[in-house]
Design an enzyme around this catalytic site. Structure first.
Site: not given
Length: 192
Positions: A18, A44, A137
């Site tokens: 991310s 992401h 995540d």
């Protein structure tokens, strides 16, 4: 590098990240001239983002880069990038599919969803690498990869622009392989 901890029988590498992970990828990919395995990247991204990410990665990578479409086949020596606003899933027939199910951890694509799918499809033959990021995540997916006999690597938080994601994974999973960027590159080059 802890050579005795490395499973060399893997058939695919899945990298999730991310915030702060693009810079890491742009450091890793130009150093890989050939691989005996496909590399799948899940970052992401903003919803509706165009192909600028793929173009940037393609401009820096030596390996050919492919934007994933539904039912994309996987080939060794290629880099596959998950598109925005779709979960990326691995099929048992070694293809990738796209899914519009709800966001997970506020993200689609979700790193967890992809890691879990890779663990299910590849079992002990997958390597999951978790990079920089600002949420949790990826941790649950790494756990499933490890539980299925695969290899997990977490970026050293001291080298991460956003250390929360790797710190969370280390706290929850206590992985044996916590690598800085150069160590990740050496790991991947070992199997070129």
């Amino acid at each position: 590098m802890a050579e005795d901890l490395v499973n060399s029988n893997f058939k695919i590498v899945v990298i999730g990240g991310s915030a702060g992970s693009l810079e890491v990828l742009l450091n890793i990919l130009p150093q890989l001239e050939f691989t005996n395995f496909p590399i799948v990247i899940v970052l992401h991204r903003m919803v509706g983002e165009d192909s600028a990410l793929e173009e940037l990665i393609g401009a820096r990578a030596i390996l050919p880069v492919q934007i994933v479409e539904d039912k994309t086949g996987l080939w060794p020596g290629y880099v596959y990038v998950a598109p925005s606003d779709y979960h990326l899933l691995f099929e048992k027939n070694r293809t990738l599919s796209l899914d519009l199910s709800p966001k997970v951890t506020h993200s689609r694509p979700s790193i967890d969803v992809t890691f879990e799918s890779a663990a299910d499809a590849y079992g002990k033959n997958v390597v999951g690498i978790l990079l920089s990021g600002a949420n949790h995540d990826g941790t649950r997916g790494l756990e499933l990869i490890r539980d299925n006999g695969g290899q997990i690597i977490v970026q050293d938080p001291l080298t991460a622009q956003m250390p929360f994601m790797p710190n969370f994974a280390i706290e929850k999973l206590n992985p044996e392989l916590v690598y800085d960027v150069d160590e990740i590159v050496r790991f991947l080059q070992t199997f070129q």
